[in-house]
Structure formats: structure tokens, C-alpha cells
Design a protein around this motif. Structure first.
Motif, PDB file in Angstrom:
ATOM      1  N   ALA A   1      63.156   1.515  10.261  1.00  0.00           N
ATOM      2  CA  ALA A   1      62.367   0.411   9.716  1.00  0.00           C
ATOM      3  C   ALA A   1      60.958   0.455  10.295  1.00  0.00           C
ATOM      4  O   ALA A   1      59.967   0.260   9.586  1.00  0.00           O
ATOM      5  CB  ALA A   1      63.038  -0.914  10.045  1.00  0.00           C
ATOM      6  N   ARG A   2      60.858   0.745  11.596  1.00  0.00           N
ATOM      7  CA  ARG A   2      59.531   0.783  12.227  1.00  0.00           C
ATOM      8  C   ARG A   2      58.703   1.957  11.726  1.00  0.00           C
ATOM      9  O   ARG A   2      57.500   1.847  11.535  1.00  0.00           O
ATOM     10  CB  ARG A   2      59.672   0.850  13.745  1.00  0.00           C
ATOM     11  N   VAL A   3      59.388   3.089  11.492  1.00  0.00           N
ATOM     12  CA  VAL A   3      58.661   4.245  10.965  1.00  0.00           C
ATOM     13  C   VAL A   3      58.116   3.916   9.577  1.00  0.00           C
ATOM     14  O   VAL A   3      56.970   4.229   9.252  1.00  0.00           O
ATOM     15  CB  VAL A   3      59.576   5.492  10.919  1.00  0.00           C
TER      16      VAL A   3
ATOM     17  N   LEU B   1      53.912   8.373  13.595  1.00  0.00           N
ATOM     18  CA  LEU B   1      55.258   7.973  13.175  1.00  0.00           C
ATOM     19  C   LEU B   1      56.191   7.923  14.384  1.00  0.00           C
ATOM     20  O   LEU B   1      56.960   6.974  14.559  1.00  0.00           O
ATOM     21  CB  LEU B   1      55.808   8.954  12.131  1.00  0.00           C
ATOM     22  N   LEU B   2      56.095   8.942  15.234  1.00  0.00           N
ATOM     23  CA  LEU B   2      56.974   8.988  16.408  1.00  0.00           C
ATOM     24  C   LEU B   2      56.666   7.858  17.390  1.00  0.00           C
ATOM     25  O   LEU B   2      57.578   7.247  17.944  1.00  0.00           O
ATOM     26  CB  LEU B   2      56.817  10.331  17.128  1.00  0.00           C
ATOM     27  N   THR B   3      55.374   7.617  17.609  1.00  0.00           N
ATOM     28  CA  THR B   3      54.994   6.566  18.554  1.00  0.00           C
ATOM     29  C   THR B   3      55.509   5.218  18.065  1.00  0.00           C
ATOM     30  O   THR B   3      56.013   4.408  18.829  1.00  0.00           O
ATOM     31  CB  THR B   3      53.460   6.501  18.690  1.00  0.00           C
ATOM     32  N   MET B   4      55.371   5.006  16.768  1.00  0.00           N
ATOM     33  CA  MET B   4      55.825   3.753  16.177  1.00  0.00           C
ATOM     34  C   MET B   4      57.333   3.618  16.330  1.00  0.00           C
ATOM     35  O   MET B   4      57.851   2.546  16.631  1.00  0.00           O
ATOM     36  CB  MET B   4      55.440   3.790  14.698  1.00  0.00           C
ATOM     37  N   GLU B   5      58.042   4.735  16.129  1.00  0.00           N
ATOM     38  CA  GLU B   5      59.494   4.707  16.228  1.00  0.00           C
ATOM     39  C   GLU B   5      59.944   4.304  17.629  1.00  0.00           C
ATOM     40  O   GLU B   5      60.864   3.508  17.808  1.00  0.00           O
ATOM     41  CB  GLU B   5      60.052   6.084  15.878  1.00  0.00           C
ATOM     42  N   GLU B   6      59.251   4.849  18.629  1.00  0.00           N
ATOM     43  CA  GLU B   6      59.648   4.551  20.011  1.00  0.00           C
ATOM     44  C   GLU B   6      59.177   3.183  20.462  1.00  0.00           C
ATOM     45  O   GLU B   6      59.640   2.653  21.457  1.00  0.00           O
ATOM     46  CB  GLU B   6      59.066   5.614  20.952  1.00  0.00           C
ATOM     47  N   ARG B   7      58.262   2.614  19.752  1.00  0.00           N
ATOM     48  CA  ARG B   7      57.655   1.324  20.095  1.00  0.00           C
ATOM     49  C   ARG B   7      57.266   1.266  21.573  1.00  0.00           C
ATOM     50  O   ARG B   7      58.021   0.773  22.418  1.00  0.00           O
ATOM     51  CB  ARG B   7      58.579   0.158  19.765  1.00  0.00           C
TER      52      ARG B   7
END
Lengths: 158, 499
Positions: free
Chosen positions: A80-82, B220-226
């Protein structure tokens, strides 16, 4: 919840198909030798073969190892965050085509900050505007790098 | 002594107000890029490359390489203060750097990191100054077979020496080589792998791919890891700097060892990542007090930083002398050379003295100025990290799009960048390395041309790659490296029987 292994296999198979496609195209172009040396398809054809081989190896290896546990590729929450960043980026690319890059970047920065970051509207709008103008001045005016532009820039005679 | 006078000449090229100003701009942008999560050396250089399209090559390379030095310095700031390695090669710096920050010794750790980076780079630049011209003039005698052998060596050493799964390295590399061949074939002028799609006629631009693969996918990866950024504040005072510098000579052996490892791994495409870990591990192994590593030992910062920067800098040696980049960033700089109309390779030293020696001189000056700059401005850059990621992420996306579009003024490239972003994201997650892909994409057509020219010259006889001692040695070495994992496994099995 898909495992890393499942994605690995899917990617390998997709690349295998891609290798087959490129291999076929190069075979059509000509993979043999003529008077001047190898034909244009020769080098890429064999590369496609190597790629296909590596993909087959990867697929078989992962299938054989399927009993061992594998990491999760991405959880629903992470996905969802991606998407939260991917979808706005996609929208930005679409908007760039119609509105030009600078307007689209204003909308992206302001919208992303306000919706995803839950930052106050006025802050988001100001940041977006300042950023878009700054980019315009830097690229269009200072460095002469031409970007796609739309109706708004046309209003200002650019 | 010839190198010395040429270097002075390089400083002469460099010392104009315009170049010095560009250098400062580059360094500041670079530190900024290095500090921001989701960016870093290669991305920063790739995204900012379009800024240089309208400059003359010397100013352009000076600014770009300064972005690179800046990014190298910046990476250390996040590792130490926030425990977030800005780059994979800064991972080892967090082992002891972050504990030091936790103990309130952030300023010391930062000074140690910056100073050792400087020393690492300096050793590598000295190496470049005195070795590169020799290698280049030696390489002037190379014909197509020799060049192909060297390319082969580069590719094979990636497969044989890389730490990733072998088949994944091969996938990444062949994919890059294939995509490099898309479009007009340079030898016959025929179109290949375009499937009637006119947008593909001009080929897949390497920089577009890099911006997508590194920039977009990293977001995208940075966002995924928050990332939750919780960092330590730091300001460096002169007293701390002097204290660390006074301590430094005690660790001369570590510094020297790490510099040597870095230079070696930078020239061979082993890379800064491997160098930083090796530097750290060796420092630990040779230390009397192994237990204190990982708990905030200053030597644990010196070792990986020196090695990483020596390697990052030394990677430019093969790029300048042979036209073969030793790292991802060097590959992007090489892409830049071609955009500015320069032909990378040994001839560069003969035909573009200004450019080469200006660049080498800028390595000395850029690193020195960079050191002073980071030491004095750490608090400013650390504050950057408190800007919410929600504001930074879309700005990075826009910068990536600008970079991708500017290369060929094509909207298609923005879409291609997005596609490569997704591909990069998936590849990183399943462990397909991106560096071989980058290298293959930039070297692909040159390698193919070299192969075909050798074949044409030899009438299709593959033995041309063993036709003289030099090319034979390189080709054989390439094959040995390719099969190195098999060879070393076989040796391990055989050895007990022999003894």
C-alpha cells in the motif's frame, strides 16, 4: 502475501519469454556469418541464449528449493505504501504530457505533501509552487535545458 | 616527473573563478544528495547530469565529479547521525559510527569519517596521477581484440568475484548487453530489436535506465520501509577536529591497509561496498582489542571510510585510462563523456589533455575543499534530514523526470524511466544486482563493436583472442575469473587428496 521465491520464479519466466522474443528477432535479422563477419543478429542472439539459460537455471533452482522457507516479498501494508508513491508518480508522468512538466510537478509536490504526508494545505501549496518556479528558473532560464511545457507556460509567453 | 608538470598544468586549467564556483556548487549539491535518503552518488550524478549538457566538458566533469565527492562525504553523515547508510558502502561505517554518536561522540566520529575519506581519496588520486598516463599510453597499442579481451575481463570478474548468486549476475549482465544493442546497429546500420517501434530506433539510453533503476526504485524502496528518522545533532568544533587528527597517526597501519584494499577493489570492479567491509573486517582481525569493535571504536570508522573512498576514487582510473568504468558512478560519468562528445579511452590523454588533467587536479582540490566544507557545515546538512520525506520524495521524482527527459528531449524516456523504476524495485528485492546491468548497458555496444571488428580482421577465427601474449593473457585471465567459483571449489576438494 507472495514469497520472494514466487516472485523470483515469475521474473525468471518473464525474462525467459523476453529472451525468446529477442532471440527470435535477432534470428530473423541474421545470426550467421557473411563476407564482412558476423551478421547484426549474431552477438545479441547468443546473449539471448545465455540469458535464457540463466533464467531456466534460476527457475529450476527455485522450484527445487520450494520446501525451504522463503522471505515474504512484500506485505499488504508495504505494498500500500509503495502504491502511495507509485500512483502519484504515474499520474505525474501522464500530466506532464498534457500540462507540461512544471505544472505537473507543482501538483505532484503539493498533492503528495498534503495527502500522503498529511502536511497543512497552505504549506504544501507554497512548497509546491516555490519548487516548481525554482525548477523553471534553474533549467529553463539558467541552464537552457528545455522541458515539456503546457498551456500555463504559454500564458507567460514560454 | 612528467606527471607532476602535467598536474600543474591541470591546476592551471582549473583555477578560474567559473570552474571554482562550479566546484563549490557541485560539492554542495553532492553533499545534499548524499544526505538525502533515496538518493546517493550514482543517482545524484545521473539526475544532475542534464545540468551540464550546455557546459564545456571540463567544467561539466569538474562539477559532476565534485557532486560525486560531495555524495561520498554526505553518505557518512546519515550513517553516523541517523544509523541510515545513505549508500551501501556506508553500511560498515554505521557499525562503530552510530554507537559513537549514541555516546555523544558524533563530532569525533564525523571528523574521523571525513578525514579518513579524504586520505583514502588522496591515495587513490595519487595512484591515478602517476599510473593512469602510463596505462593509457600502454593501451594505445591495443587493437580491437585487446579491447574486447579487457571488456570480457571486466564482465567475467563481475560474475566470478561478485557476492551475488552467479546466475543472477549473468541475468543482469546479459539483459544489459541485450538492451544496449536495441536500435541502430553501429556496424551495419541495420535496426535491431525495435519491433517496428520508432521510439526505439535511437536505442535505450543508458542514463534514462540508470535514473529509473536507481532513483525511482530507491524512492519506492524507501517508502516501503517507511524510514523513521531519529538522529543525533552534531556540530564539529575545531577542538574535536584537532583531537581526532592527533589520534590519527596511531592508526596509520589501518589507514594504509584500507587505502590499499580500496584502490585494488576500485580498479578491479569489486567496488566500494566490498572494500568498506573488507577494510573493516581486516582492521578488526589485526586489532589487539577485537571486542571493542562495534561499540564505538574510532578505528571502526577510519577503516571502512578510507577503503570506500579509495575505491570510489580509484574506480575512475580504468575509466580514464581504458574507457572501462570501475563502478556504477564511473559508468555514469563515462556516459557523460560520450554526451559531451568525448571518446573515452586511452586517446583521451593525448587528445584532451585539458580535460583529463583538469579532472585529476579537481580530484585533489575537490576533496580538500569538500573536507573543509563538510567539517564546517555538518549542522546545516543534518537539518536537511528533518525535512519530512513526504516533501522530499516528490521532489526527487520530479528531478528524475527532468534528468530523463533532458537527455534526448523525449517524453518516451520519462515512461521508460518509470518502467526501469519498477524493474529496479523488483530486481533489488529478489537480489538481482544492478551494477552489472549498468556496466553492460554502457559498455555493450563498444564490446560488441570490438568483437566484430576483431572477427572481421581475423576472418572469423576465434583464435585471434590468443594471437599474442598480451591478448592471450587477458582472455585466459577473464576465463579463469569467470570460472573462479568452480576452480576454487574443485581445488578445495582436491587439496586433501594431495596432502
Amino acid at each position: 502475501m507472495t514469497s520472494n521465491r514466487a516472485v523470483d520464479i515469475v521474473v525468471s519466466l518473464a525474462l525467459l519469454a523476453f529472451a525468446a522474443l529477442l532471440g527470435y528477432d535477432n534470428w530473423r535479422t541474421g545470426i550467421s556469418w557473411d563476407a564482412t563477419g558476423p551478421q547484426p543478429g549474431y552477438f545479441p542472439f547468443y546473449l539471448a541464449l545465455i540469458l535464457a539459460g540463466a533464467c531456466v537455471y534460476g527457475t529450476v533452482k527455485e522450484i527445487l528449493a520450494r520446501k525451504e522457507p522463503s522471505e515474504t516479498f512484500v506485505t499488504r501494508e508495504q505494498f500500500a505504501r509503495v502504491l502511495q508513491v507509485f500512483l502519484p508518480t504515474l499520474a505525474f508522468c501522464l500530466l506532464t504530457q498534457w500540462l507540461g512538466l512544471y505544472v505537473a510537478s507543482f501538483l505532484l509536490v503539493a498533492g503528495f505533501m498534503a495527502w500522503v504526508g498529511r502536511i497543512a494545505w497552505w504549506k504544501s501549496l507554497v512548497t509546491g509552487l516555490v519548487f516548481a518556479v525554482l525548477m523553471f528558473v534553474t533549467f529553463e532560464i539558467a541552464f537552457d535545458v528545455i522541458m515539456p511545457k503546457g498551456p500555463v507556460e504559454a500564458l507567460f509567453g514560454h | 616527473m612528467e606527471a607532476f608538470s602535467l598536474l600543474l598544468y591541470g591546476f592551471g586549467v582549473l583555477l578560474t573563478w567559473k570552474t571554482l564556483a562550479l566546484m563549490m556548487v557541485g560539492l554542495v549539491l553532492g553533499i545534499f544528495v548524499g544526505v538525502l535518503p533515496g538518493l546517493g552518488g550514482p543517482n545524484g550524478v545521473a539526475i544532475l547530469l542534464p545540468l551540464t549538457f550546455t557546459m564545456d566538458p571540463t567544467s561539466a566533469i569538474v562539477m559532476l565529479s565534485c557532486i560525486y565527492w560531495g555524495a561520498l562525504f554526505g553518505g557518512a553523515i546519515t550513517s553516523i547521525l541517523f544509523n541510515i547508510p545513505g549508500e551501501a558502502w556506508s553500511v560498515a561505517t554505521t557499525f562503530d559510527g552510530y554507537p559513537m554518536a549514541q555516546q555523544g561522540r558524533a563530532a569525533e566520529a564525523l571528523t574521523a569519517a571525513f578525514t579518513s575519506s579524504f586520505i583514502g581519496s588522496l591515495v587513490a588520486v595519487l595512484l591515478i596521477t602517476f599510473l593512469a598516463p602510463g596505462i593509457a599510453s600502454f593501451a594505445l597499442r591495443f587493437g580491437p581484440p585487446e579491447f574486447f579481451a579487457v571488456y570480457l575481463l571486466t564482465f567475467c570478474s563481475f560474475v566470478g568475484l561478485g557476492r551475488e548468486e552467479k546466475h543472477k549476475t549473468i541475468i543482469s549482465m546479459t539483459l544489459g548487453l541485450l538492451l544496449a544493442g536495441v536500435g541502430m546497429d553501429t556496424v551495419s546500420g541495420q535496426l535491431r530489436m525495435v519491433f517496428g517501434w520508432s521510439e526505439l530506433y535511437r536505442g535505450i539510453n543508458f542514463l534514462v535506465a540508470v535514473i529509473g533503476l536507481f532513483g525511482i526504485s530507491e524512492i519506492l524502496l524507501t517508502m516501503e520501509e517507511r524510514l523513521a528518522l531519529r538522529g543525533h545533532a552534531a556540530a564539529i568544533s575545531l577542538r574535536v577536529v584537532l583531537k581526532v587528527w592527533k589520534e590519527m597517526p596511531r592508526y596509520w597501519m589501518t589507514l594504509l591497509r584500507s587505502s590499499a584494499i580500496g584502490c585494488w577493489l576500485g580498479i578491479t570492479p569489486g567496488g566500494a561496498i566490498a572494500a568498506s567491509f573488507m577494510g573493516y573486517n581486516l582492521a578488526k582481525r589485526f586489532s589487539d582489542d577485537k571486542e571493542s569493535f562495534g561499540k564505538g571504536r574510532i578505528e571502526g570508522v577510519f577503516a571502512p571510510e578510507t577503503a570506500a573512498h579509495a575505491s570510489g576514487t580509484a574506480a575512475l582510473l580504468p575509466m580514464l585510462a581504458l574507457g572501462i568504468p570501475g563502478s556504477g558512478t564511473a559508468a555514469i560519468l563515462l556516459g557523460g563523456l560520450m554526451v559531451w562528445g568525448l571518446n573515452p579511452g586511452p586517446l583521451l590523454f593525448v587528445e584532451h589533455k585539458n580535460f583529463v588533467w583538469g579532472l585529476i587536479a579537481s580530484m585533489y582540490l575537490g576533496n580538500l575543499v569538500g573536507l573543509v566544507l563538510v567539517l564546517t557545515t555538518v549542522p546545516v546538512f543534518a537539518a536537511v534530514l528533518r525535512v519530512p520525506f513526504a516533501a522530499i520524495a516528490p521532489m526527487i521524482v520530479v528531478s528524475c523526470a527532468i534528468g530523463a527527459y533532458a537527455i534526448q528531449n523525449a517524453m518516451f524516456d520519462i515512461w521508460l524511466m518509470l518502467l526501469f523504476g519498477v524493474v529496479g524495485y523488483v530486481f533489488k528485492k529478489i537480489g538481482i544486482p544492478l551494477a552489472p546491468f549498468t556496466l553492460a548497458l554502457v559498455l555493450g555496444s563498444r564490446a560488441e563493436d570490438a568483437f566484430r571488428l576483431s572477427m572481421i580482421g581475423a576472418g572469423g577465427d576465434l583464435r585471434v583472442f590468443w594471437s599474442n601474449g598480451l591478448v592471450g593473457t587477458i582472455t585466459t585471465l577473464a576465463l579463469v575469473l569467470l570460472f573462479w567459483p568452480l576452480i576454487s571449489a574443485g581445488w578445495d576438494r582436491l587439496r586433501p587428496k594431495l596432502t
